[in-house]
Motif scaffolding. Structure first.
Motif, PDB file in Angstrom:
ATOM      1  N   ALA A 404      45.096 -16.508  42.281  1.00  0.00           N
ATOM      2  CA  ALA A 404      46.509 -16.423  42.859  1.00  0.00           C
ATOM      3  C   ALA A 404      46.854 -15.165  43.528  1.00  0.00           C
ATOM      4  CB  ALA A 404      47.443 -16.719  41.755  1.00  0.00           C
ATOM      5  N   GLU A 405      47.327 -15.393  44.894  1.00  0.00           N
ATOM      6  CA  GLU A 405      47.408 -14.098  45.732  1.00  0.00           C
ATOM      7  C   GLU A 405      48.812 -14.372  46.158  1.00  0.00           C
ATOM      8  OE1 GLU A 405      45.650 -11.942  49.653  1.00  0.00           O
ATOM      9  OE2 GLU A 405      44.872 -13.664  48.705  1.00  0.00           O
ATOM     10  N   TYR A 406      49.730 -12.915  46.205  1.00  0.00           N
ATOM     11  CA  TYR A 406      50.878 -12.873  46.579  1.00  0.00           C
ATOM     12  C   TYR A 406      51.433 -11.710  47.088  1.00  0.00           C
ATOM     13  CZ  TYR A 406      56.205 -13.571  46.871  1.00  0.00           C
ATOM     14  OH  TYR A 406      57.348 -13.550  47.358  1.00  0.00           O
ATOM     15  N   LYS A 407      51.402 -11.388  48.357  1.00  0.00           N
ATOM     16  CA  LYS A 407      51.706 -10.325  48.937  1.00  0.00           C
ATOM     17  C   LYS A 407      50.475  -9.235  48.508  1.00  0.00           C
ATOM     18  CE  LYS A 407      56.974 -10.598  49.315  1.00  0.00           C
ATOM     19  NZ  LYS A 407      58.077 -10.022  48.919  1.00  0.00           N
ATOM     20  N   SER A 408      50.757  -8.066  47.822  1.00  0.00           N
ATOM     21  CA  SER A 408      49.587  -7.119  47.473  1.00  0.00           C
ATOM     22  C   SER A 408      49.109  -7.557  46.026  1.00  0.00           C
ATOM     23  CB  SER A 408      50.217  -5.815  47.595  1.00  0.00           C
ATOM     24  OG  SER A 408      51.147  -5.688  46.413  1.00  0.00           O
ATOM     25  N   HIS A 409      49.543  -8.445  45.452  1.00  0.00           N
ATOM     26  CA  HIS A 409      49.022  -8.723  43.993  1.00  0.00           C
ATOM     27  C   HIS A 409      48.148  -9.931  43.826  1.00  0.00           C
ATOM     28  CE1 HIS A 409      52.036  -5.986  42.071  1.00  0.00           C
ATOM     29  NE2 HIS A 409      52.876  -6.537  43.089  1.00  0.00           N
ATOM     30  N   ARG A 410      47.179  -9.717  43.072  1.00  0.00           N
ATOM     31  CA  ARG A 410      46.266 -10.806  42.989  1.00  0.00           C
ATOM     32  C   ARG A 410      46.032 -11.226  41.325  1.00  0.00           C
ATOM     33  NH1 ARG A 410      42.774 -12.122  47.279  1.00  0.00           N
ATOM     34  NH2 ARG A 410      41.290 -12.699  45.979  1.00  0.00           N
ATOM     35  N   SER A 411      45.502 -12.345  41.099  1.00  0.00           N
ATOM     36  CA  SER A 411      45.059 -12.625  39.588  1.00  0.00           C
ATOM     37  C   SER A 411      43.713 -13.255  39.684  1.00  0.00           C
ATOM     38  CB  SER A 411      46.254 -13.185  38.771  1.00  0.00           C
ATOM     39  OG  SER A 411      46.023 -13.771  37.682  1.00  0.00           O
ATOM     40  N   ARG A 412      43.141 -13.310  38.813  1.00  0.00           N
ATOM     41  CA  ARG A 412      41.904 -14.208  38.731  1.00  0.00           C
ATOM     42  C   ARG A 412      41.592 -14.509  37.063  1.00  0.00           C
ATOM     43  NH1 ARG A 412      36.205 -13.835  38.036  1.00  0.00           N
ATOM     44  NH2 ARG A 412      34.978 -15.209  39.452  1.00  0.00           N
ATOM     45  N   GLN A 413      41.414 -15.724  36.700  1.00  0.00           N
ATOM     46  CA  GLN A 413      41.039 -16.027  35.256  1.00  0.00           C
ATOM     47  C   GLN A 413      40.451 -17.321  35.228  1.00  0.00           C
ATOM     48  OE1 GLN A 413      45.574 -16.351  34.241  1.00  0.00           O
ATOM     49  NE2 GLN A 413      44.553 -18.280  33.143  1.00  0.00           N
ATOM     50  N   TYR A 414      39.860 -17.470  34.094  1.00  0.00           N
ATOM     51  CA  TYR A 414      39.078 -18.851  33.887  1.00  0.00           C
ATOM     52  C   TYR A 414      40.028 -19.976  33.075  1.00  0.00           C
ATOM     53  CZ  TYR A 414      34.316 -17.092  34.810  1.00  0.00           C
ATOM     54  OH  TYR A 414      33.238 -16.383  35.456  1.00  0.00           O
ATOM     55  N   TYR A 415      39.933 -21.098  33.537  1.00  0.00           N
ATOM     56  CA  TYR A 415      40.737 -22.015  32.903  1.00  0.00           C
ATOM     57  C   TYR A 415      39.679 -23.278  32.564  1.00  0.00           C
ATOM     58  CZ  TYR A 415      43.992 -25.943  32.136  1.00  0.00           C
ATOM     59  OH  TYR A 415      44.525 -26.950  31.571  1.00  0.00           O
ATOM     60  N   THR A 416      39.728 -23.947  31.257  1.00  0.00           N
ATOM     61  CA  THR A 416      39.076 -25.143  30.934  1.00  0.00           C
ATOM     62  C   THR A 416      40.037 -26.189  30.928  1.00  0.00           C
ATOM     63  OG1 THR A 416      37.277 -23.820  29.988  1.00  0.00           O
ATOM     64  CG2 THR A 416      37.470 -25.939  29.455  1.00  0.00           C
ATOM     65  N   THR A 417      39.699 -27.214  31.232  1.00  0.00           N
ATOM     66  CA  THR A 417      40.535 -28.501  31.109  1.00  0.00           C
ATOM     67  C   THR A 417      40.608 -29.098  29.617  1.00  0.00           C
ATOM     68  OG1 THR A 417      38.848 -29.636  31.972  1.00  0.00           O
ATOM     69  CG2 THR A 417      40.515 -28.939  33.737  1.00  0.00           C
TER      70      THR A 417
END
Length: 841
Positions: A404-417
């Motif tokens: 996810a990216e918004y303005k200067s912030h970013r996030s990265r993670q794993y997700y399993t269904t």
């Protein structure tokens, strides 16, 4: 008035009689003339009063006409208390052609309105409703009962009784000018009204059931306030409209309110979110299609001013029993779609920070195994309904990388269904304190570089099995053959492995195995059930084990059971981290300290022993964690038993009585607390705990891997910790650290890494280090032992011991009995040792 007339009449006739008896010869006298004048004045006064009384009687007959209204309306008048005069005035002044409408309102008004609404309010509302409806091109096609129930009413639910009709008529008419049908009107209003009034969705509104005037003044409302405004705007121009909604979605994720409008039949739409595809569309249709008709909380209702016998359950005011409804669930369930057996519906929101605002962030979902499988979208911002989420339909049991990216912030993670059909995911872009990455795998079990021959292995297995099945008296004098003792000296890793294998197969674990198969663990009369879930693929050295403890505590059985069920799905699956077994443990009782009292520690030891014996678990990849009540358990179990775990985590809790951080010298421990979580002194106690840890660490970075995560502006619930498993998984336990600090806090725990005591004394302390065959120890315990093996010392060299300042030297040999005895006592091959030095003051 009648009494006054009676008195004056008597006086008048008394004077007449008196005059009539006066002799004629005396009439000219002064007294007689005065009496005659009084008689004349009384006659004039009597005439005036009689005329006034007649006029008053005629006026009263004009203001209160002959009763024309129904018995039901009359019953309502009887409930109006001091406001009856206002209601009667409305009845006396309402035009004949509007009488039916006013009577309908009075028959169905709630008591709060009967006792407060003025005649002017009712007459104005009724007149404006009739006028707008008669002007509408569709008026002749609308049944009378629909006009009465869905155009005429001045209110939808429990909102303020605003005098809105004239104002909304003046605002709405320019928008709908030229519209020929109710649907055209509703669509035009939904698309233009909110923008014209600068009204937006916002949870910052004062109350959910906001009246239209307050919504227009403040420029904000949630779904109920927006729906009320749209319904009233439709009614102001003669369109039948009403509120619809559910108190609780089928999955208990929330409630929602929207609008229904009539055009030969009922249609629905979201307020301030008109679908470009027309009516009977919207983000909420999928949820509404799964409503449960006969479940009061999860059915769909439409509001009715007319009394129906069914009340509208409103989550903002569950005590209000005067808003009526019709159950319209069947209209929505027809839109249900067959559930894809292999798919998962993921609802995703991006927040600028925990408990912050939703932001419209760029979101990408990428298959971790195939980067070409990618989904890109934009998350819902803060002006979207709180139940409206960015949604993805994803295959089950697959792992994705979500960015996810918004303005200067970013996030990265794993997700399993996973295997569920639905899930929700919150992504936080900031304000979640990070936990330092674990150090490299500082401990690697001794590899078996040389195998034991089949003949010797069979002999070893036979003798150690005999030991494990012997009585305690027999074990006390047990002697193994010299050949096996020499084998231990030459090949300790292989012997350790063989002894553990023999121990797991020894016929002494029947009760443990039965409990394991029954998914329960016990200590004496304390029994805890648990659930088991396997995630990912088995690693080379066995499964990792995660034990999760639920919230609740001193609460009824039903609440603790509910909390336990929630913990079974609370922490998200992370197979990309590595394969593991997830155990959700139920507290053995419903007491305040069910996870942190004396019986808890041997019960947890028995649970670990079960999975070591029968669960194929990697000894150095065991973890324990919990939230709230379970977090207190982690705070107690972790510092008392750190030698069993690779990492420990506690959320929304504080140090339990007897918990001290000094024992966490070598064990990863994390805790997360909301800044606003001040009940029972939680936040303050965590801050004191953090200060103690910093003091213990001093200027060293290689000890006390303890992290306190404070989440700003956060309360007790809802902490961003659901992905803790992926953070904890890389840690590996070191069962033989070179430095130990053991602060004893109870009389239960007898072992601590490679230290032991037969008489644990609360308040005592044991510090020891081991380097280059040199042991330095200080202790005030009456009796204690140091347990050693080839992982800590070189048996070919002398061991020097400095105990409380006294130096002694020891020539040690590995002993198979010591290995078997410590392995049996600890139930863990990595906490079994081959030599012992006993200490005493």
């Amino acid at each position: 008035m009648k009494n006054r007339l009676k008195v004056l009449t008597i006086l008048f006739f008394s004077v007449i009689i008196r005059v009539s008896v006066i002799p004629a010869k005396d009439f000219c006298r002064k007294e007689s003339r005065r009496l005659f004048m009084i008689t004349g004045l009384c006659s004039i006064l009597l005439f005036i009063l009689l005329s006034y009384g007649s006029a008053t009687s005629q006026t009263s007959k004009k203001e209160i006409p002959q009763r024309w209204w129904s018995d039901a309306a009359e019953l309502s008048l009887a409930q109006s208390d001091s406001n009856r005069e206002e209601l009667e005035r409305s009845l006396s002044q309402v035009p004949v052609n509007q009488r039916e409408g006013l009577q309908f309102l009075l028959e169905n008004m709630p008591r709060r309105d009967l006792q407060t609404l003025t005649a002017d309010f009712l007459l104005s509302n009724t007149a404006l409703a009739y006028k707008a409806f008669q002007e509408a091109p569709w008026a002749k096609s609308v049944p009378d009962d629909l006009f009465l129930n869905d155009v005429l009413p001045y209110v939808c639910t429990t909102e303020d009784r605003d005098n809105w009709r004239q104002r909304l008529y003046e605002i709405s008419m320019p928008i709908v000018n030229g519209c020929k049908t109710p649907l055209e009107v509703c669509r035009a209003l939904n698309e233009q009204l909110f923008r014209l009034l600068n009204v937006n969705y916002s949870t910052k509104r004062r109350v959910p059931d906001q009246g239209p005037i307050e919504t227009m003044q403040t420029g904000m409302a949630t779904c109920t306030g927006l729906s009320i405004l749209l319904v009233d705007a439709c009614r102001s121009v003669g369109v039948p409209a009403r509120i619809a909604g559910t108190p609780l979605w089928y999955d208990k994720s929330g409630n929602h309110t929207w609008v229904e409008v009539w055009d030969k039949e009922w249609f629905f739409t979201g307020a301030a979110e008109q679908s470009p595809d027309g009516f009977n569309r919207g983000w909420f249709v999928g949820n509404a299609s799964r409503a449960v008709r006969d479940d009061r909380q999860r059915a769909v209702y439409a509001s009715s001013f007319k009394k129906t016998g069914i009340t509208f359950p409103m989550v903002w005011n569950m005590e209000a029993d005067y808003v009526y409804a019709v159950n319209v669930t069947d209209r929505y369930t027809q839109y249900a779609k067959p559930e894809a057996a292999s798919g998962l519906s993921l609802k995703l929101d991006v927040l600028d920070r925990p408990f912050g605002e939703r932001v419209a962030a760029k979101v990408s979902v990428v298959d971790s195994a195939d980067p070409l499988v990618r989904f890109d979208a934009v998350s819902k911002g803060d002006t979207a309904d709180m139940n409206d989420h960015l949604s993805f339909n994803l295959p089950k049991q697959k792992t994705y990388i979500i960015e996810a990216e918004y303005k200067s912030h970013r996030s990265r993670q794993y997700y399993t269904t996973g295997t569920a059909s639905e899930d929700k995911l919150l992504i936080f872009l900031s304000s979640v304190p990070e936990v330092p990455a674990p150090p490299g795998n500082s401990y690697i079990p001794q590899p078996v570089t040389k195998s034991i021959g089949a003949k010797m292995n069979a002999r070893l297995s036979k003798e150690v099995t005999a030991y494990f099945t012997a009585s305690e008296n027999q074990k006390a004098g047990w002697k193994f053959s010299r050949n096996l003792e020499r084998l231990l000296l030459k090949n300790e890793p292989a012997v350790r492995q063989a002894v553990w294998k023999a121990y797991t197969k020894a016929p002494v674990h029947d009760s443990l195995r039965l409990d394991f198969e029954s998914r329960q663990v016990r200590f004496k009369n304390h029994i805890s059930p648990y659930t088991v879930k396997t995630v990912g693929s088995r690693p080379a050295h066995g499964w990792a084990l995660f034990i999760a403890m639920h919230g609740g505590g001193n609460a009824p059985q039903e609440l603790n059971d509910s909390q336990w069920r929630h913990m079974q799905i609370y922490y998200r699956d992370h197979p990309e981290a590595g394969g593991y077994i997830y155990v959700a443990l139920r507290a053995p009782d419903n007491s305040w300290n069910g996870f942190y009292t004396g019986y808890t520690y041997p019960l947890i030891q028995n649970l670990l022993r079960q999975f070591m014996l029968f669960g194929d678990v990697d000894p150095d990849k065991k973890f324990i964690m919990g939230y709230s009540h379970g977090g207190y358990g982690a705070f107690a179990i972790g510092p008392k038993m750190p030698d069993y775990f690779a990492a420990i985590h506690a959320s929304a809790a504080a140090p339990a009585d007897g918990s001290v951080p000094v024992t966490l010298r070598n064990t990863v421990f994390t805790t997360m607390i909301g800044e606003m979580d001040t009940l029972y002194g939680r936040y303050d106690r965590i801050m004191e705990f953090d200060k103690e840890v910093l003091k213990l660490k001093g200027d060293r970075n290689d000890i006390y891997p303890v992290t306190v995560q404070v989440v700003a502006d956060s309360p007790h619930s809802g902490l961003p910790d659901r992905d803790k498993i992926s953070e904890m998984y890389p840690n590996v336990r070191n069962p033989v650290p070179r430095e130990l600090t053991w602060q004893l806090t109870d009389g239960v725990i007898r072992d601590f890494f490679w230290l032991s005591t037969s008489n644990p004394e609360p308040g005592k302390r044991f510090d020891v280090s081991c380097n280059n065959n040199h042991l330095k120890a200080t202790s005030d315990l009456a009796t204690a032992s140091v347990l050693l093996d080839s992982r800590l010392i070189d048996f070919k060299k002398t061991v020097t011991l400095d105990f409380n300042g006294t130096i002694t030297r020891h020539k040690l040999k590995p002993d198979l009995c010591t290995l078997c005895e410590s392995m049996e006592r600890r139930g863990d091959p990595e906490l079994a040792f081959t030599a012992e030095i006993k200490l005493s003051k």
